[in-house]
Design a protein around this motif. Sequence first.
Motif, PDB file in Angstrom:
ATOM      1  N   SER B  49      -0.326  -3.461   1.500  1.00 57.70           N
ATOM      2  CA  SER B  49       0.269  -2.181   1.906  1.00 57.70           C
ATOM      3  C   SER B  49       1.256  -2.383   3.045  1.00 57.70           C
ATOM      4  O   SER B  49       2.276  -1.689   3.121  1.00 57.70           O
ATOM      5  CB  SER B  49      -0.824  -1.216   2.368  1.00 57.70           C
ATOM      6  OG  SER B  49      -1.702  -0.942   1.322  1.00 57.70           O
ATOM      7  N   ASP B 161       1.830   1.800  -4.317  1.00 60.94           N
ATOM      8  CA  ASP B 161       0.702   1.189  -3.626  1.00 60.94           C
ATOM      9  C   ASP B 161      -0.603   1.585  -4.314  1.00 60.94           C
ATOM     10  O   ASP B 161      -1.130   2.666  -4.069  1.00 60.94           O
ATOM     11  CB  ASP B 161       0.693   1.637  -2.157  1.00 60.94           C
ATOM     12  CG  ASP B 161      -0.285   0.814  -1.321  1.00 60.94           C
ATOM     13  OD1 ASP B 161      -1.020  -0.013  -1.905  1.00 60.94           O
ATOM     14  OD2 ASP B 161      -0.305   1.004  -0.091  1.00 60.94           O
ATOM     15  N   GLU B 162      -1.102   0.723  -5.169  1.00 61.59           N
ATOM     16  CA  GLU B 162      -2.319   0.987  -5.942  1.00 61.59           C
ATOM     17  C   GLU B 162      -2.361   2.427  -6.444  1.00 61.59           C
ATOM     18  O   GLU B 162      -3.305   3.160  -6.175  1.00 61.59           O
ATOM     19  CB  GLU B 162      -3.566   0.702  -5.094  1.00 61.59           C
ATOM     20  CG  GLU B 162      -3.625  -0.738  -4.621  1.00 61.59           C
ATOM     21  CD  GLU B 162      -4.964  -1.087  -3.971  1.00 61.59           C
ATOM     22  OE1 GLU B 162      -5.980  -0.494  -4.391  1.00 61.59           O
ATOM     23  OE2 GLU B 162      -4.971  -1.930  -3.070  1.00 61.59           O
TER      24      GLU B 162
HETATM   25 MG    MG Z   1      -3.524  -1.127   0.814  1.00 68.86          MG
END
Ligand code: MG
Lengths: 289, 283
Positions: B49, B161-162
């Motif tokens: 991240s 991000d995911e």
């Molecule tokens: Mg993360």
Amino acid sequence: MPDMVIEIGAPVAAPLAPAGSHRAAVRTALLRLRGPALGLLTIALALLAWDLLTTYRVSFHIRFLNVPTPASVLASASHAFSDPDFSYNLLISCRRIGTGFLAATALGVPLGLTMGRWRLLRDALLPLFEIVRPIPAIAWVPMSIMLWPSNEESIVFITFLGSFFPILLNTLMGMGQVDPVLVRAARCLGAKEVSIFREVLLPAVLPQVFTGLAVGMGVAWVSLIAAEMIAGQFGIGYFTWEAYSLVQYPDIVLGMVCIGALGLGSSALIRLVGWLVMPWGRLAGGRPK
Amino acid sequence: MNSASPRGRIDVAGFGLRFGQTTAVSDISLHVKPGEFVSLIGPSGCGKSTVLNAVAGFLTPTAGRVLVDSEPVRGPSADRGMVFQQYSLFPWKTVRENVEFGLKMQGMGKSERLATARTLLSVAGLHAFENHYPEQLSGGMKQRVGIVRALATGPRVLLLDEPFGALDAQTRMIMQELLLDLWEGLKISVLFVTHDIDEAIFLSDRIYVVTAAPGRIKAELTVPLPRPRAAGMSETADFHHLRGRLLELIREESLRAMGNEVAAQSGRRAGLDLADAIGAARL
Ligand SMILES: [Mg+2]
Ligand SMILES: Nc1ncnc2c1ncn2[C@@H]1O[C@H](COP(=O)(O)OP(=O)(O)OP(=O)(O)O)[C@@H](O)[C@H]1O
């Protein structure tokens, strides 16, 4: 306090009755009515008690000797509402509340937003506010009379003070709960600082702002009535206190009832505005609460 | 820069980032070519991240450089769209107003905004929900709106991000296919963070494996699968081979993240000891 609304009994969910089950339907209808009926019954009993206590002039440590009967209050109400002076008193009080409360909102909400966004401003101002805040607005009456050139301004100032802190502090508290990912999302989409305030922070804190407004409105009324009783010329608080001085006891109760009704009306107005400006907040219920 | 040349190149060179004393990322170098789909995979807390946030412009590197189209990144911009792991739709805006937000920030007029948002929403199969509030949507739909919102301003780069981490397997698959469709249609560069190996293989042209914190690039793998990707490809030998390699690489790092190399050897032993202990306690 006008902002304290206690819900008695949760709404009774309708049991799943088989189609055509007449008795079950009647039962549900009766269950629905039970809550309001109980409330009305209690109010009727209280009125009856008031009537009996005053008609028979009961005195047992608490003295009902001079307390007006419901009938006399009703009579003085019908007289007062045709009297332009009385309407003027109501109007003046509403104007004072309106001015003080709107000024507190206009100052408290933007200040709460900016204090929540900029640490430096918060660090600079919050300690001062924490010192001043515990002083009740009523305690400001003498100081206010000294500060402001006219009585009118000093009363509006007291009203302003009463509502300012609840509005400011609730807004500030709301700012602390804004999900930072929303601000980041906005910045990723090209939002600059002004847009972040208008499009993200303000709507995000609106629920807390309206909590602050409801509490602030309650405190504003308390402060206004006290200020009018102490320092007033005109106004419903002044009217109520005058009634005592002039031995027109039914007018005391009339004043009290009017103050209660105005407080109730103004907090209902705030809830209505909140309901209108936050359509996303009424998805489940669909009614102001 | 020549306007005819493809845009959306990301260059991260020697990137490092410290939060006070802790080094989140020590030295990461990676690149994404214009129009490429690149994934970042690695154990939790390795700094994925952090890399993404630096490319988005939320973090300033304490070492190295982050360039997009040869320009150093200075703060967030609508050129770089981002989709967050947490749902980040504005709860007070309807689906359509959420999608319109970036366009509004660009100063686009009301009717033009509306038309653009409607077009995008129907491409994503969301036209029936344009007046819904986010609270009324399922998790998959929220994330779908999030992707559409990020794409509405026509960014050169999309950072995710995911994004599908919280979705069930079925929804995840549908979202992956939708993302690939959008990417192929728009020809933009994508940097995608995930911890799901199959997801990384299915979506990507290339995959970077990041070491346990402080993050460095451990390996860079090219996905040999042809485009367009289809769900059946997860049964091919290429897929299996790549999955095996990634599993091995990530297993090493995950164990390192949980302790050290010693734990890697004694992990099984510790498990058996625990089983014995539980067995003994039962008696
Ligand atoms: Mg993360
Ligand atoms: N604001 C911060 N302050 C201090 N440390 C931070 C901060 N943000 C992240 N870190 C640390 O930096 C490291 C990398 O964090 P990051 O969120 O980039 O990891 P990640 O790979 O995305 O993990 P996950 O898979 O759990 O999302 C972590 O060890 C984390 O504790």
